[in-house]
Design a protein around this motif. Structure first.
Motif, PDB file in Angstrom:
ATOM      1  N   TYR A   1      -1.385  -2.043   7.994  1.00 53.03           N
ATOM      2  CA  TYR A   1      -1.951  -2.477   6.726  1.00 53.03           C
ATOM      3  C   TYR A   1      -3.056  -1.492   6.332  1.00 53.03           C
ATOM      4  O   TYR A   1      -3.508  -0.676   7.141  1.00 53.03           O
ATOM      5  CB  TYR A   1      -2.535  -3.883   6.860  1.00 53.03           C
ATOM      6  CG  TYR A   1      -1.516  -4.974   7.108  1.00 53.03           C
ATOM      7  CD1 TYR A   1      -0.746  -5.482   6.070  1.00 53.03           C
ATOM      8  CD2 TYR A   1      -1.350  -5.504   8.390  1.00 53.03           C
ATOM      9  CE1 TYR A   1       0.182  -6.491   6.298  1.00 53.03           C
ATOM     10  CE2 TYR A   1      -0.423  -6.519   8.623  1.00 53.03           C
ATOM     11  CZ  TYR A   1       0.347  -6.997   7.569  1.00 53.03           C
ATOM     12  OH  TYR A   1       1.257  -7.993   7.802  1.00 53.03           O
ATOM     13  N   TYR A   2      -3.522  -1.608   5.105  1.00 49.60           N
ATOM     14  CA  TYR A   2      -4.573  -0.701   4.632  1.00 49.60           C
ATOM     15  C   TYR A   2      -5.895  -0.904   5.369  1.00 49.60           C
ATOM     16  O   TYR A   2      -6.746  -0.018   5.355  1.00 49.60           O
ATOM     17  CB  TYR A   2      -4.796  -0.871   3.128  1.00 49.60           C
ATOM     18  CG  TYR A   2      -3.630  -0.415   2.284  1.00 49.60           C
ATOM     19  CD1 TYR A   2      -3.031   0.830   2.484  1.00 49.60           C
ATOM     20  CD2 TYR A   2      -3.128  -1.234   1.269  1.00 49.60           C
ATOM     21  CE1 TYR A   2      -1.969   1.239   1.706  1.00 49.60           C
ATOM     22  CE2 TYR A   2      -2.069  -0.824   0.477  1.00 49.60           C
ATOM     23  CZ  TYR A   2      -1.489   0.408   0.705  1.00 49.60           C
ATOM     24  OH  TYR A   2      -0.424   0.814  -0.077  1.00 49.60           O
TER      25      TYR A   2
ATOM     26  N   LYS B   1       0.443   5.741   0.886  1.00 44.68           N
ATOM     27  CA  LYS B   1       1.378   4.665   1.222  1.00 44.68           C
ATOM     28  C   LYS B   1       2.453   5.183   2.174  1.00 44.68           C
ATOM     29  O   LYS B   1       2.738   6.380   2.224  1.00 44.68           O
ATOM     30  CB  LYS B   1       2.039   4.142  -0.053  1.00 44.68           C
ATOM     31  CG  LYS B   1       1.081   3.624  -1.106  1.00 44.68           C
ATOM     32  CD  LYS B   1       1.845   3.207  -2.361  1.00 44.68           C
ATOM     33  CE  LYS B   1       0.922   2.768  -3.479  1.00 44.68           C
ATOM     34  NZ  LYS B   1       1.685   2.355  -4.683  1.00 44.68           N
TER      35      LYS B   1
ATOM     36  N   GLU C   1       3.432  -1.626  -0.015  1.00 42.19           N
ATOM     37  CA  GLU C   1       1.972  -1.656   0.111  1.00 42.19           C
ATOM     38  C   GLU C   1       1.526  -1.736   1.567  1.00 42.19           C
ATOM     39  O   GLU C   1       0.938  -2.726   2.026  1.00 42.19           O
ATOM     40  CB  GLU C   1       1.404  -2.801  -0.719  1.00 42.19           C
ATOM     41  CG  GLU C   1       1.552  -2.605  -2.222  1.00 42.19           C
ATOM     42  CD  GLU C   1       0.837  -1.372  -2.760  1.00 42.19           C
ATOM     43  OE1 GLU C   1      -0.170  -0.939  -2.150  1.00 42.19           O
ATOM     44  OE2 GLU C   1       1.285  -0.839  -3.792  1.00 42.19           O
ATOM     45  N   PHE C   2       1.851  -0.731   2.333  1.00 44.05           N
ATOM     46  CA  PHE C   2       1.258  -0.519   3.649  1.00 44.05           C
ATOM     47  C   PHE C   2       1.289   0.973   3.917  1.00 44.05           C
ATOM     48  O   PHE C   2       1.763   1.758   3.078  1.00 44.05           O
ATOM     49  CB  PHE C   2       1.943  -1.343   4.748  1.00 44.05           C
ATOM     50  CG  PHE C   2       3.387  -0.997   5.000  1.00 44.05           C
ATOM     51  CD1 PHE C   2       3.737  -0.099   5.992  1.00 44.05           C
ATOM     52  CD2 PHE C   2       4.401  -1.599   4.268  1.00 44.05           C
ATOM     53  CE1 PHE C   2       5.069   0.225   6.243  1.00 44.05           C
ATOM     54  CE2 PHE C   2       5.736  -1.293   4.509  1.00 44.05           C
ATOM     55  CZ  PHE C   2       6.069  -0.381   5.496  1.00 44.05           C
ATOM     56  N   THR C   3       0.785   1.404   5.057  1.00 42.68           N
ATOM     57  CA  THR C   3       0.599   2.829   5.279  1.00 42.68           C
ATOM     58  C   THR C   3       1.018   3.234   6.692  1.00 42.68           C
ATOM     59  O   THR C   3       1.432   2.398   7.501  1.00 42.68           O
ATOM     60  CB  THR C   3      -0.864   3.228   4.989  1.00 42.68           C
ATOM     61  OG1 THR C   3      -0.989   4.647   5.011  1.00 42.68           O
ATOM     62  CG2 THR C   3      -1.824   2.608   5.999  1.00 42.68           C
TER      63      THR C   3
ATOM     64  N   HIS D   1       6.165   4.486  -8.934  1.00 42.14           N
ATOM     65  CA  HIS D   1       5.026   4.126  -8.092  1.00 42.14           C
ATOM     66  C   HIS D   1       4.283   5.371  -7.622  1.00 42.14           C
ATOM     67  O   HIS D   1       4.898   6.362  -7.239  1.00 42.14           O
ATOM     68  CB  HIS D   1       5.501   3.350  -6.864  1.00 42.14           C
ATOM     69  CG  HIS D   1       6.189   2.065  -7.197  1.00 42.14           C
ATOM     70  ND1 HIS D   1       5.506   0.918  -7.546  1.00 42.14           N
ATOM     71  CD2 HIS D   1       7.516   1.748  -7.237  1.00 42.14           C
ATOM     72  CE1 HIS D   1       6.366  -0.056  -7.769  1.00 42.14           C
ATOM     73  NE2 HIS D   1       7.596   0.419  -7.606  1.00 42.14           N
TER      74      HIS D   1
ATOM     75  N   ASN E   1      -2.666   4.615  -3.285  1.00 43.12           N
ATOM     76  CA  ASN E   1      -3.042   3.390  -3.978  1.00 43.12           C
ATOM     77  C   ASN E   1      -4.368   3.585  -4.708  1.00 43.12           C
ATOM     78  O   ASN E   1      -4.997   4.647  -4.629  1.00 43.12           O
ATOM     79  CB  ASN E   1      -3.047   2.190  -3.023  1.00 43.12           C
ATOM     80  CG  ASN E   1      -4.246   2.160  -2.080  1.00 43.12           C
ATOM     81  OD1 ASN E   1      -5.130   3.021  -2.121  1.00 43.12           O
ATOM     82  ND2 ASN E   1      -4.288   1.151  -1.216  1.00 43.12           N
ATOM     83  N   GLU E   2      -4.803   2.550  -5.370  1.00 43.91           N
ATOM     84  CA  GLU E   2      -6.007   2.673  -6.205  1.00 43.91           C
ATOM     85  C   GLU E   2      -7.264   2.892  -5.378  1.00 43.91           C
ATOM     86  O   GLU E   2      -8.282   3.355  -5.915  1.00 43.91           O
ATOM     87  CB  GLU E   2      -6.156   1.440  -7.089  1.00 43.91           C
ATOM     88  CG  GLU E   2      -6.319   0.141  -6.323  1.00 43.91           C
ATOM     89  CD  GLU E   2      -6.348  -1.086  -7.232  1.00 43.91           C
ATOM     90  OE1 GLU E   2      -6.708  -2.166  -6.748  1.00 43.91           O
ATOM     91  OE2 GLU E   2      -6.015  -0.943  -8.431  1.00 43.91           O
TER      92      GLU E   2
END
Length: 375
Positions: free
Chosen positions: A233-234, A173, A179-181, A163, A167-168
């Motif tokens: 969250y993002y 991350k 998938e959070f920060t 991974h 992220n894209e």
């Protein structure tokens, strides 16, 4: 030569006093009676111990490297980097090319995965070391090691099947597989410099990351208090998972203290004469006003990001004082210089929790004295 603001001069300290205080702070952490820097018997490696958890972390090793390059301490820098490459570097597995975030002082890995704030501090410290001291050979070819690490962070999936750390959309991350920060991981002032010191093909991606993090920070920091959560969250919304990560991280607590310090340093290093610079100033002012308007008994507590006071006390009150002061790099409100003076009058922390507090303390000392510089 770039000029850096010295806020200690602005509160009436002399340059001699300031230089002594910065040097004394470094020496206490690395060599004093309350030090948490250790070296191996042969002197080839060194490590900072997390005194609250009795381990070494990529956070601490990379922080130590940044401290050393700022202080022109090449011997200690090389000892730390040798420790990281010898005991933390992951040569195989799904996280190949990253660094194990926690390692026992014996050198035994406690984890098989990374924490991305370590990698970004490793890379920035290596770039500065290359510019300040020149490249050596092997692991001490600082600029090459930085470029290789930055490439792995962005392209791990295609290189090793794991991974990526970003992220894209260009957002860092919390860990590569989730998938959070973490707002305190966002260092757009570093990414600006990564774009100038990476492999050429990745320059656009680091520029994208810098812009994405600046946009993200405006969402993660509360518009009235300036407070940010530990995890989010993002889209900046606090991340509420209390089960998998040992309790709450949607509040303003230990990790989150670093966010405003990072915003202050971004204001100092980057172009602050723009909309984001104004946002940095407003956010720093709001955060300082929040803390200075609290009753004394609640001034080093635990808070929702809207400022609601919760039960309990800050685990790292000295670190919090340091970062409130570092906000003054951007702040221009009525508490900006008071925060600096209060920090100056605060001693280093002692006892088992001193590692995290005193790392933030030295960074604030460097930043507020104009000694946290781009090399």
């Amino acid at each position: 030569m770039t000029s850096y603001r010295n806020l200690f001069l602005e509160i009436g300290k002399t340059q001699e006093e300031i230089d002594k205080r910065v040097n004394d702070t470094f020496n206490e952490i690395f060599y004093g009676a309350d030090k948490f820097y250790e070296t191996t018997p042969d002197g080839s490696m060194g490590y900072l111990v997390d005194t609250g958890n009795i381990d070494t972390r990529t956070e601490g090793i990379s922080y130590g490297m940044m401290m050393c390059v700022q202080m022109d301490k090449k011997i200690e820098f090389d000892q730390l980097w040798n420790w990281a490459m010898t005991n933390m570097y992951l040569e195989k597995g799904e996280n190949k090319g990253y660094f194990a975030w926690s390692v026992d002082p014996s050198g035994r890995k406690n984890a098989d995965g990374p924490a991305p704030d370590g990698e970004e501090f490793f890379a920035m410290a290596l770039i500065f070391a290359s510019h300040r001291w020149g490249d050596g050979e092997g692991i001490f070819n600082y600029s090459l090691k930085a470029k290789e690490l930055l490439k792995v962070c962005l392209h791990h999936e295609e290189m090793y099947g794991g991974h990526n750390m970003w992220n894209e959309d260009g957002l860092i991350k919390f860990v590569p597989g989730l998938e959070f920060t973490d707002p305190s991981y966002h260092l757009p002032h570093f990414y600006d410099l990564f774009a100038e010191n990476c492999f050429a093909e990745d320059k656009p991606l680091w520029k994208k990351a810098a812009a994405a993090s600046r946009d993200y920070l405006k969402k993660a920091c509360h518009e009235k208090t300036g407070l940010s959560p530990e995890y989010s969250y993002y889209d900046g919304k606090p991340y509420p998972d209390h089960i998998h990560f040992g309790g709450r991280h949607d509040w303003f607590f230990s990790d989150a203290y670093r966010t405003i310090a990072n915003i202050g340093l971004d204001f100092e290093w980057a172009d602050s004469n723009n909309e984001f610079g104004q946002w940095c100033k407003t956010t720093a002012n709001n955060l300082q006003e929040f803390f200075y308007n609290l009753p004394e008994e609640n001034s080093r507590g635990i808070y929702e990001i809207d400022g609601t006071v919760l039960e309990g006390k800050a685990l790292h009150p000295v670190g919090l004082t340091a970062t409130i002061a570092q906000a003054s790099l951007a702040a221009d409100g009525k508490f900006a210089l008071k925060a600096v003076e209060d920090f100056w009058n605060t001693p280093l922390r002692t006892g088992e929790r001193r590692y995290y507090d005193n790392c933030l303390y030295l960074f604030a000392m460097l930043a507020l004295s104009g000694k946290y510089c781009i090399y």
